[in-house]
Design a protein around this motif. Structure first.
Motif, PDB file in Angstrom:
ATOM      1  N   LYS A  45      75.387  98.209  48.063  1.00  0.00           N
ATOM      2  CA  LYS A  45      75.606  98.927  46.802  1.00  0.00           C
ATOM      3  C   LYS A  45      76.312  98.084  45.740  1.00  0.00           C
ATOM      4  O   LYS A  45      76.918  98.623  44.812  1.00  0.00           O
ATOM      5  N   LYS A  46      76.200  96.773  45.865  1.00  0.00           N
ATOM      6  CA  LYS A  46      76.857  95.893  44.895  1.00  0.00           C
ATOM      7  C   LYS A  46      76.309  96.112  43.483  1.00  0.00           C
ATOM      8  O   LYS A  46      77.077  96.111  42.519  1.00  0.00           O
ATOM      9  N   GLU A  47      75.023  96.300  43.359  1.00  0.00           N
ATOM     10  CA  GLU A  47      74.437  96.510  42.029  1.00  0.00           C
ATOM     11  C   GLU A  47      74.949  97.810  41.398  1.00  0.00           C
ATOM     12  O   GLU A  47      75.194  97.880  40.196  1.00  0.00           O
ATOM     13  N   GLU A  48      75.101  98.836  42.203  1.00  0.00           N
ATOM     14  CA  GLU A  48      75.649 100.105  41.708  1.00  0.00           C
ATOM     15  C   GLU A  48      77.091  99.916  41.227  1.00  0.00           C
ATOM     16  O   GLU A  48      77.480 100.409  40.161  1.00  0.00           O
ATOM     17  N   ILE A  49      77.867  99.190  41.998  1.00  0.00           N
ATOM     18  CA  ILE A  49      79.268  98.940  41.642  1.00  0.00           C
ATOM     19  C   ILE A  49      79.337  98.057  40.405  1.00  0.00           C
ATOM     20  O   ILE A  49      80.168  98.270  39.512  1.00  0.00           O
ATOM     21  N   LYS A  50      78.443  97.096  40.325  1.00  0.00           N
ATOM     22  CA  LYS A  50      78.375  96.227  39.143  1.00  0.00           C
ATOM     23  C   LYS A  50      78.049  97.051  37.898  1.00  0.00           C
ATOM     24  O   LYS A  50      78.640  96.844  36.832  1.00  0.00           O
ATOM     25  N   GLN A  51      77.140  97.986  38.024  1.00  0.00           N
ATOM     26  CA  GLN A  51      76.798  98.836  36.879  1.00  0.00           C
ATOM     27  C   GLN A  51      77.996  99.677  36.454  1.00  0.00           C
ATOM     28  O   GLN A  51      78.218  99.888  35.264  1.00  0.00           O
ATOM     29  N   HIS A  52      78.771 100.134  37.400  1.00  0.00           N
ATOM     30  CA  HIS A  52      80.006 100.867  37.097  1.00  0.00           C
ATOM     31  C   HIS A  52      80.930  99.990  36.248  1.00  0.00           C
ATOM     32  O   HIS A  52      81.498 100.448  35.250  1.00  0.00           O
ATOM     33  N   PHE A  53      81.074  98.727  36.630  1.00  0.00           N
ATOM     34  CA  PHE A  53      81.911  97.801  35.872  1.00  0.00           C
ATOM     35  C   PHE A  53      81.332  97.537  34.482  1.00  0.00           C
ATOM     36  O   PHE A  53      82.060  97.543  33.482  1.00  0.00           O
TER      37      PHE A  53
END
Length: 117
Positions: free
Chosen positions: A4-12
């Motif tokens: 879920k790194k991409e999801e977390i990156k989008q959050h940032f």
């Protein structure tokens, strides 16, 4: 770990977008971006949501957190009986990497110039 790194990156990136027009807030807080984005509020609230989010990666994530905390603190602090705490610690750790990458790509440190705006 990439879960879920991409999801977390989008959050940032959403966090950056929300704050980029706030005078010089990004420049003034460049050293604390990780703290503001990943440590002042929960990424996921609620046991049910956290359990669903962890899915079948829960044991891999627990091991990832254990390794991180042992290398940084010398002991483990996260309460692994609480899915919400697991998710939020995991996003905190992955968030460090994401913020570091973003700063390296968008901030010219020798002149303290933010390249985004």
């Amino acid at each position: 770990m990439k879960y879920k790194k991409e999801e977390i990156k989008q959050h940032f990136l959403d966090f950056i977008e929300d704050n980029k027009n706030n005078d010089n807030w990004l420049e003034d807080n460049i050293d604390d971006l990780h703290h503001h984005c990943f440590n002042t509020d929960y990424y996921i609230i609620g046991t049910y949501k956290a359990t669903k989010w962890l899915n079948d990666e829960v044991f891999n994530i627990i091991e990832f957190i254990k390794e991180y905390e042992m290398s940084i603190f010398g002991e483990v602090y996260t309460d692994f009986s609480d899915p919400e705490r697991i998710v939020n610690m995991y996003t905190y750790i992955i968030g460090e990497e994401i913020v570091y990458e973003w700063i390296n790509e968008n901030y010219y440190t020798e002149s303290n110039i933010l390249l985004v705006g």
